[in-house]
Scaffold this motif. Structure first.
Motif, mmCIF file in Angstrom:
data_model
loop_
_atom_site.group_PDB
_atom_site.id
_atom_site.type_symbol
_atom_site.label_atom_id
_atom_site.label_comp_id
_atom_site.label_asym_id
_atom_site.label_seq_id
_atom_site.Cartn_x
_atom_site.Cartn_y
_atom_site.Cartn_z
ATOM 1 N N CYS A 190 -2.641 -0.735 0.804
ATOM 2 C CA CYS A 190 -2.869 -1.506 -0.141
ATOM 3 C C CYS A 190 -4.475 -2.199 0.640
ATOM 4 N N ASN A 226 -5.484 -5.003 0.076
ATOM 5 C CA ASN A 226 -5.361 -6.427 0.389
ATOM 6 C C ASN A 226 -4.528 -6.555 1.696
ATOM 7 N N HIS A 227 -3.905 -5.436 2.011
ATOM 8 C CA HIS A 227 -2.771 -5.635 3.152
ATOM 9 C C HIS A 227 -2.881 -4.235 3.741
ATOM 10 N N CYS A 263 -0.318 -2.539 -3.033
ATOM 11 C CA CYS A 263 0.977 -2.730 -2.834
ATOM 12 C C CYS A 263 1.773 -3.544 -3.927
ATOM 13 N N CYS A 291 0.801 -6.853 -4.936
ATOM 14 C CA CYS A 291 -0.569 -7.120 -5.348
ATOM 15 C C CYS A 291 -0.850 -6.450 -6.738
HETATM 16 ZN ZN LIG Z 1 -0.955 -5.893 -1.187
#
Ligand SMILES: [Zn+2]
Ligand SMILES: [Zn+2]
Length: 122
Positions: free
Chosen positions: A3, A5-6, A23, A26
């Motif tokens: 992901c 963001n992650h 993910c 998100c």
């Molecule tokens: Zn994410």
């Protein structure tokens, strides 16, 4: 792929607008693709709208190449007829009528060629 963001979470897919990995947390599922949550939903929606419209135009093309020139031809015929009746060959409506008829022929020929090209690519 992880992901965007992650970095520690595996991605379940990628955003159709920006192609970043996402993910489940998100992601917004848009039916026809995934979008960054709270970010690219509108963009993905717009993309899909354009794609839909394009295929609509192409599938309607065989009808349009007949209808549009037929309309111009009809207009041209009407103008030429009334122009000739009211003022003869040098009258403006008659000239306009001839113009419409020529335009109808050009439209038909060019849109036919255009459609051939479009369907050849698909
Ligand atoms: Zn994410
Ligand atoms: Zn995105």
């Amino acid at each position: 792929m992880h992901c965007f963001n992650h970095p520690n979470t595996p991605a379940i897919g990628s955003c159709k607008a920006c192609c970043k990995g996402l993910c489940a947390e998100c992601t917004t599922d848009m039916d026809h693709g995934l979008a960054c949550k709270d970010k690219h939903e509108a963009m993905v929606e717009t993309y899909q709208f354009i794609i839909d419209k394009n295929s609509e135009i192409y599938s309607a093309a065989p009808k349009n190449i007949v209808i549009a020139p037929a309309f111009y031809l009809f207009m041209g015929g009407a103008f030429a007829f009334y122009g000739y009746r009211s003022g003869g060959f040098t009258d403006l409506p008659f000239m306009l009528g001839i113009g419409f008829i020529v335009f109808a022929a050009v439209t038909y020929i060019s849109s036919k060629a255009l459609f051939k090209e479009a369907s050849g690519k698909a």
